[in-house]
Structure formats: C-alpha cells, structure tokens
Enzyme design. Structure first.
Site: not given
Ligand SMILES: [Zn+2]
Length: 176
Positions: A94, A136-137, A140
């Site tokens: 990341c 993953h995004e 966030h």
């Molecule tokens: Zn990330």
C-alpha cells in the site's frame, strides 16, 4: 494535481469516508487528483483518503490488460461491494504503508456497483487482481488498512515497525 500520499498514522486514513455526489464539483477535482497522483506512483490503485479527501472514490489502473496503451484508469464513485465468492491469498502492499508487503486473504470474485462521473450506476462482477484491488481500496473508504487483515502473528511482528512509521507521520496516532 499530484497530491502527497498520506501515510499510516494520518487520521484521514482511519476515518469512514462519506458518499459524494458525482455532481459535486469537488468530485471532479478529487478524481483528477487521484488520476494524476496514481500516474506518478508505482501502485495501480488509489483511494481518496490516501490523498487527504474523506469521500468515497477510488481509481484502478487495469494492469491486467497487457497492452499498456489500452489501459485507461477506471473511476469508481460511491462503490458498494455486494457479494463475495471464493478466496485468494496474495501479497499486498500500500502506498500509505511504504515497503511493507504481507499476505492478505481476499475474496476471489466480487460483485459490486458503483457510480461514474455522470452519476450512472454500473454493476460489475470482477475477479482475481481486479477483485483484490477493489477490496483493498474499498477498505480505505472504511478506514481499514491491509495490515488490519493480516494474521495476528504477523501483525504482532510488524507492530513496532508500524508504530514507528506512524509516529514519524504528521499528526501520527496509534497503530495496532
Ligand atoms: Zn492502500
């Protein structure tokens, strides 16, 4: 404009991001900044909180398309992950946590919907690398980092390193 990548320890990375209307002039600006910032970094996906905006937008460059000239970064506004299927277990990194790569378990196939810049909702069924990037995004946008999803033993081993990283970040706070 190219923006600074926010690093672990920055509070914006731990906030749950708010939905944003595609009509909002800020949306266009955040999307442009995400695309500009993605273009100069080596990762292939980026979420708005990583450049300091707590709103639900991320971009993904489809690196699984072999011909680089045919790759156009994809923009996802207010994504909603709806269904998960199977699993994959791969190394992730990341931009907000430099130089740390750890294995993370993700779903293999994800169904989700998302708005484009015109406000139109589209449905997607994605798999493998694309599915991993979207998970993953999307994390966030919920204030979750991939190191939250690694095994407790690995997390314990990394604890000191992450804490040190966070303490050197401006308004760095707790990690762990
Ligand atoms: Zn990330």
């Amino acid at each position: 404009m190219i923006q600074k990548i926010r690093l672990i320890g920055d509070k914006v990375l731990r906030k749950k991001a708010e939905p944003i209307s595609p009509d909002n002039p800020k949306t266009k600006q955040v999307v442009q900044d995400l695309l500009d910032t993605l273009a100069v970094n080596e990762e292939f996906a980026l979420a708005a909180p990583q450049i300091g905006h707590s709103c639900r937008i991320f971009v993904i460059n489809p690196i699984w398309i072999e011909d680089e000239d045919k790759r156009t970064p994809m923009v996802f506004i207010n994504p909603e992950l709806l269904e998960y299927e199977g699993e994959q277990f791969m190394l992730e990194g990341c931009l907000s946590i430099p130089e740390i790569y750890e294995k993370v378990k993700r779903a293999q196939i994800v169904k989700f919907r998302s708005q484009d810049l015109h406000g139109k909702w589209k449905n997607y069924t994605i798999r493998e690398l694309f599915a991993r990037a979207a998970q993953h995004e999307n994390d966030h946008l919920d204030g979750i980092l991939f190191v939250d999803r690694i095994s407790p033993i690995r997390r314990k081993l990394l604890h000191g390193k992450l804490k040190k990283m966070a303490s050197t970040t401006k308004d760095g706070v707790n990690v762990g």
